[in-house]
Design a protein around this motif. Structure first.
Motif, PDB file in Angstrom:
ATOM      1  N   SER A   1       0.822  -1.210   0.000  1.00 36.87           N
ATOM      2  CA  SER A   1       0.000   0.000   0.000  1.00 36.87           C
ATOM      3  C   SER A   1       0.859   1.264   0.000  1.00 36.87           C
ATOM      4  O   SER A   1       0.382   2.347  -0.329  1.00 36.87           O
ATOM      5  CB  SER A   1      -0.933   0.004   1.210  1.00 36.87           C
ATOM      6  N   ILE A   2       2.129   1.139   0.396  1.00 36.56           N
ATOM      7  CA  ILE A   2       3.039   2.281   0.414  1.00 36.56           C
ATOM      8  C   ILE A   2       3.764   2.338  -0.921  1.00 36.56           C
ATOM      9  O   ILE A   2       4.419   1.377  -1.307  1.00 36.56           O
ATOM     10  CB  ILE A   2       4.061   2.167   1.564  1.00 36.56           C
ATOM     11  N   ASN A   3       3.669   3.458  -1.635  1.00 32.13           N
ATOM     12  CA  ASN A   3       4.367   3.551  -2.910  1.00 32.13           C
ATOM     13  C   ASN A   3       5.854   3.812  -2.693  1.00 32.13           C
ATOM     14  O   ASN A   3       6.293   4.134  -1.583  1.00 32.13           O
ATOM     15  CB  ASN A   3       3.741   4.612  -3.830  1.00 32.13           C
ATOM     16  N   LEU A   4       6.608   3.701  -3.734  1.00 32.70           N
ATOM     17  CA  LEU A   4       8.069   3.767  -3.618  1.00 32.70           C
ATOM     18  C   LEU A   4       8.536   5.114  -3.076  1.00 32.70           C
ATOM     19  O   LEU A   4       9.424   5.178  -2.221  1.00 32.70           O
ATOM     20  CB  LEU A   4       8.716   3.499  -4.971  1.00 32.70           C
ATOM     21  N   GLN A   5       7.936   6.190  -3.549  1.00 29.62           N
ATOM     22  CA  GLN A   5       8.368   7.513  -3.100  1.00 29.62           C
ATOM     23  C   GLN A   5       8.127   7.686  -1.604  1.00 29.62           C
ATOM     24  O   GLN A   5       8.971   8.229  -0.885  1.00 29.62           O
ATOM     25  CB  GLN A   5       7.648   8.600  -3.885  1.00 29.62           C
ATOM     26  N   ASP A   6       6.986   7.197  -1.107  1.00 29.43           N
ATOM     27  CA  ASP A   6       6.708   7.266   0.326  1.00 29.43           C
ATOM     28  C   ASP A   6       7.684   6.394   1.113  1.00 29.43           C
ATOM     29  O   ASP A   6       8.101   6.750   2.223  1.00 29.43           O
ATOM     30  CB  ASP A   6       5.277   6.814   0.615  1.00 29.43           C
ATOM     31  N   LEU A   7       8.045   5.233   0.534  1.00 24.75           N
ATOM     32  CA  LEU A   7       8.973   4.335   1.209  1.00 24.75           C
ATOM     33  C   LEU A   7      10.349   4.974   1.337  1.00 24.75           C
ATOM     34  O   LEU A   7      10.998   4.886   2.381  1.00 24.75           O
ATOM     35  CB  LEU A   7       9.071   3.017   0.438  1.00 24.75           C
ATOM     36  N   VAL A   8      10.797   5.629   0.274  1.00 25.09           N
ATOM     37  CA  VAL A   8      12.081   6.333   0.308  1.00 25.09           C
ATOM     38  C   VAL A   8      12.043   7.427   1.370  1.00 25.09           C
ATOM     39  O   VAL A   8      12.978   7.575   2.180  1.00 25.09           O
ATOM     40  CB  VAL A   8      12.413   6.931  -1.072  1.00 25.09           C
ATOM     41  N   ALA A   9      10.967   8.197   1.390  1.00 25.56           N
ATOM     42  CA  ALA A   9      10.840   9.272   2.365  1.00 25.56           C
ATOM     43  C   ALA A   9      10.862   8.736   3.790  1.00 25.56           C
ATOM     44  O   ALA A   9      11.465   9.332   4.684  1.00 25.56           O
ATOM     45  CB  ALA A   9       9.546  10.050   2.107  1.00 25.56           C
TER      46      ALA A   9
ATOM     47  N   ILE B   1       6.777  -9.639  -6.209  1.00 25.87           N
ATOM     48  CA  ILE B   1       6.590 -10.270  -7.511  1.00 25.87           C
ATOM     49  C   ILE B   1       5.482 -11.310  -7.386  1.00 25.87           C
ATOM     50  O   ILE B   1       5.611 -12.286  -6.644  1.00 25.87           O
ATOM     51  CB  ILE B   1       7.888 -10.928  -8.009  1.00 25.87           C
ATOM     52  N   THR B   2       4.400 -11.103  -8.124  1.00 27.35           N
ATOM     53  CA  THR B   2       3.233 -11.974  -8.039  1.00 27.35           C
ATOM     54  C   THR B   2       2.861 -12.487  -9.418  1.00 27.35           C
ATOM     55  O   THR B   2       3.422 -12.074 -10.438  1.00 27.35           O
ATOM     56  CB  THR B   2       2.032 -11.211  -7.446  1.00 27.35           C
ATOM     57  N   ASN B   3       1.885 -13.370  -9.437  1.00 24.02           N
ATOM     58  CA  ASN B   3       1.377 -13.845 -10.726  1.00 24.02           C
ATOM     59  C   ASN B   3       0.752 -12.714 -11.532  1.00 24.02           C
ATOM     60  O   ASN B   3       0.716 -12.771 -12.760  1.00 24.02           O
ATOM     61  CB  ASN B   3       0.333 -14.952 -10.508  1.00 24.02           C
ATOM     62  N   ASN B   4       0.287 -11.667 -10.850  1.00 16.36           N
ATOM     63  CA  ASN B   4      -0.375 -10.572 -11.541  1.00 16.36           C
ATOM     64  C   ASN B   4       0.596  -9.568 -12.160  1.00 16.36           C
ATOM     65  O   ASN B   4       0.279  -8.940 -13.170  1.00 16.36           O
ATOM     66  CB  ASN B   4      -1.319  -9.828 -10.581  1.00 16.36           C
ATOM     67  N   ASN B   5       1.777  -9.400 -11.552  1.00 16.08           N
ATOM     68  CA  ASN B   5       2.694  -8.366 -12.056  1.00 16.08           C
ATOM     69  C   ASN B   5       4.003  -8.913 -12.604  1.00 16.08           C
ATOM     70  O   ASN B   5       4.901  -8.139 -12.958  1.00 16.08           O
ATOM     71  CB  ASN B   5       2.984  -7.335 -10.954  1.00 16.08           C
TER      72      ASN B   5
ATOM     73  N   ASP C   1       5.020 -10.039 -15.311  1.00 23.02           N
ATOM     74  CA  ASP C   1       5.426  -9.643 -16.662  1.00 23.02           C
ATOM     75  C   ASP C   1       5.768  -8.159 -16.756  1.00 23.02           C
ATOM     76  O   ASP C   1       6.169  -7.685 -17.825  1.00 23.02           O
ATOM     77  CB  ASP C   1       4.308  -9.970 -17.662  1.00 23.02           C
ATOM     78  N   LYS C   2       5.618  -7.428 -15.653  1.00 24.10           N
ATOM     79  CA  LYS C   2       5.859  -5.980 -15.678  1.00 24.10           C
ATOM     80  C   LYS C   2       7.013  -5.558 -14.780  1.00 24.10           C
ATOM     81  O   LYS C   2       7.195  -4.367 -14.519  1.00 24.10           O
ATOM     82  CB  LYS C   2       4.584  -5.252 -15.237  1.00 24.10           C
ATOM     83  N   ILE C   3       7.785  -6.531 -14.308  1.00 26.28           N
ATOM     84  CA  ILE C   3       8.849  -6.237 -13.353  1.00 26.28           C
ATOM     85  C   ILE C   3       9.903  -5.311 -13.950  1.00 26.28           C
ATOM     86  O   ILE C   3      10.386  -4.384 -13.285  1.00 26.28           O
ATOM     87  CB  ILE C   3       9.500  -7.544 -12.845  1.00 26.28           C
ATOM     88  N   GLN C   4      10.279  -5.538 -15.194  1.00 27.58           N
ATOM     89  CA  GLN C   4      11.298  -4.686 -15.805  1.00 27.58           C
ATOM     90  C   GLN C   4      10.829  -3.240 -15.900  1.00 27.58           C
ATOM     91  O   GLN C   4      11.602  -2.311 -15.650  1.00 27.58           O
ATOM     92  CB  GLN C   4      11.670  -5.231 -17.182  1.00 27.58           C
ATOM     93  N   GLN C   5       9.549  -3.033 -16.250  1.00 23.40           N
ATOM     94  CA  GLN C   5       9.019  -1.672 -16.311  1.00 23.40           C
ATOM     95  C   GLN C   5       8.993  -1.028 -14.935  1.00 23.40           C
ATOM     96  O   GLN C   5       9.261   0.175 -14.783  1.00 23.40           O
ATOM     97  CB  GLN C   5       7.601  -1.673 -16.898  1.00 23.40           C
ATOM     98  N   GLU C   6       8.691  -1.832 -13.912  1.00 22.28           N
ATOM     99  CA  GLU C   6       8.644  -1.297 -12.558  1.00 22.28           C
ATOM    100  C   GLU C   6      10.027  -0.847 -12.108  1.00 22.28           C
ATOM    101  O   GLU C   6      10.177   0.213 -11.492  1.00 22.28           O
ATOM    102  CB  GLU C   6       8.086  -2.334 -11.595  1.00 22.28           C
ATOM    103  N   LEU C   7      11.038  -1.638 -12.427  1.00 22.16           N
ATOM    104  CA  LEU C   7      12.392  -1.248 -12.051  1.00 22.16           C
ATOM    105  C   LEU C   7      12.819   0.013 -12.793  1.00 22.16           C
ATOM    106  O   LEU C   7      13.563   0.841 -12.262  1.00 22.16           O
ATOM    107  CB  LEU C   7      13.365  -2.393 -12.332  1.00 22.16           C
ATOM    108  N   GLN C   8      12.370   0.171 -14.023  1.00 23.35           N
ATOM    109  CA  GLN C   8      12.677   1.380 -14.773  1.00 23.35           C
ATOM    110  C   GLN C   8      12.057   2.601 -14.096  1.00 23.35           C
ATOM    111  O   GLN C   8      12.667   3.677 -14.035  1.00 23.35           O
ATOM    112  CB  GLN C   8      12.158   1.263 -16.211  1.00 23.35           C
ATOM    113  N   SER C   9      10.863   2.432 -13.538  1.00 17.15           N
ATOM    114  CA  SER C   9      10.233   3.544 -12.818  1.00 17.15           C
ATOM    115  C   SER C   9      11.021   3.883 -11.553  1.00 17.15           C
ATOM    116  O   SER C   9      11.061   5.056 -11.140  1.00 17.15           O
ATOM    117  CB  SER C   9       8.782   3.206 -12.470  1.00 17.15           C
ATOM    118  N   TYR C  10      11.654   2.882 -10.946  1.00 14.91           N
ATOM    119  CA  TYR C  10      12.514   3.139  -9.787  1.00 14.91           C
ATOM    120  C   TYR C  10      13.659   4.062 -10.190  1.00 14.91           C
ATOM    121  O   TYR C  10      14.002   5.013  -9.477  1.00 14.91           O
ATOM    122  CB  TYR C  10      13.096   1.825  -9.255  1.00 14.91           C
ATOM    123  N   ILE C  11      14.268   3.742 -11.332  1.00 14.12           N
ATOM    124  CA  ILE C  11      15.405   4.540 -11.802  1.00 14.12           C
ATOM    125  C   ILE C  11      14.970   5.972 -12.085  1.00 14.12           C
ATOM    126  O   ILE C  11      15.673   6.933 -11.747  1.00 14.12           O
ATOM    127  CB  ILE C  11      16.019   3.892 -13.066  1.00 14.12           C
TER     128      ILE C  11
END
Length: 234
Positions: free
Chosen positions: A133-141, A161-165, A167-177
Motif C-alpha cells: 500500500s506504500i508507494n516507492l516515493q513514500d517508502l524512500v521518504a 513479484i506476483t502472478n499478476n505483475n 510480466d511488468k517487473i522490468q518496467q517497474e524497475l525502470q520507474s525506480y530509476i
C-alpha cells in the motif's frame, strides 16, 4: 554432445523408475556448459503430500550441482527442498569446495539445448507478504525520516513479484530509476545512487514463472539497480 544427451535422459528417469520431469524454459541463458557436476531432481508427484519428490542421493558436495526442478511445481513446494540442499552444502565441514556452484537446469529454447541459471549465493527465506500500500516515493521518504540512509547511498527496497505483475517487473524497475531524479525533492541533503532490491515472491507462483522472472532480472545492466541475494517466499 554424448554427455549432454545423457544428461537429458537423466532428467526424465531416476532410480530405474520412469518419471517425467519438465524442465523450466529459458531464453539466451548466460551459462550453457557446466563441468564436474552431480544432479538432483525435484519431481512433480501428486502421490506425495506436498506433490514433490526429491532425489538427491547422487549429489557430491565437492562438485557443481545441477538442480532439476519440475516447472509445474510452485515455489512453496520446491523452495523448501532447494533450501534444504543449500544448507547441507553450506554447512558441510569436510571435503568442502568453495569454488563449487549451484545451478538450475533449464531448457534453453534459443539454442535447443540445456541452459543453466546460477543460484549459489541466493538465500531463501519464508516471510509474510510485504505491504504494497506504500508507494516507492513514500517508502524512500520513510527511510530518510528514520535515518536509514546515509548522504550518498543505495536504498534497500523490497520488490513484490506476483502472478499478476510478473510480466511488468522490468518496467517497474525502470520507474525506480526514473524516481532517482526526484530524490532531491525528498531531501536536499540526500543523494540516492540507486536501489538494492530484495525479491519477494508469491509462493503460489510456478517454478517456470520464477525462472522466467529471474532470467529477465539477470539481464538488467544498470549501475542504479542491484539485485541482492535475499529472496523471500510468502
Amino acid at each position: 554432445m554424448r554427455y549432454i544427451y545423457l544428461l537429458i535422459i537423466l532428467t526424465c528417469f531416476s532410480c530405474n523408475n520412469e518419471r517425467v520431469l519438465y524442465l523450466p524454459e529459458i531464453e539466451k541463458a548466460e551459462v550453457t556448459e557446466v563441468l564436474d557436476v552431480s544432479p538432483a531432481y525435484i519431481f512433480y508427484d501428486e502421490t506425495q503430500a506436498d506433490s514433490t519428490l526429491l532425489n538427491r542421493k547422487n549429489l557430491i558436495i565437492t562438485t557443481n550441482w545441477l538442480v532439476n526442478v519440475d516447472k509445474r511445481l510452485t515455489l512453496k513446494q520446491a523452495i523448501p527442498h532447494i533450501k534444504f540442499m543449500q544448507d547441507k552444502k553450506r554447512n558441510a565441514e569436510m571435503h568442502k569446495n568453495e569454488d563449487a556452484k549451484n545451478y538450475f537446469t533449464c531448457n534453453d529454447t534459443s539454442i535447443g539445448n540445456l541452459g543453466f541459471l546460477e543460484f549459489t549465493d541466493v538465500f531463501y527465506e519464508f516471510s509474510e507478504p510485504i505491504d504494497t500500500s506504500i508507494n516507492l516515493q513514500d517508502l524512500v521518504a520513510e527511510k530518510l525520516k528514520n535515518n536509514q540512509a546515509s548522504t550518498s547511498t543505495f536504498l534497500e527496497i523490497p520488490l513484490d513479484i506476483t502472478n499478476n505483475n510478473k510480466d511488468k517487473i522490468q518496467q517497474e524497475l525502470q520507474s525506480y530509476i526514473e524516481l532517482l531524479a526526484l530524490s532531491t525533492s525528498i531531501s536536499e541533503d540526500m543523494v540516492i545512487n540507486g536501489y538494492a532490491i530484495d525479491l519477494y515472491f508469491e509462493g503460489r507462483m510456478s517454478f517456470q514463472d520464477y525462472i522466467s522472472v529471474k532470467s529477465k532480472l539477470s539481464k538488467i545492466k544498470s549501475d542504479k539497480i542491484i539485485i541482492t541475494n535475499n529472496e523471500f517466499i510468502y
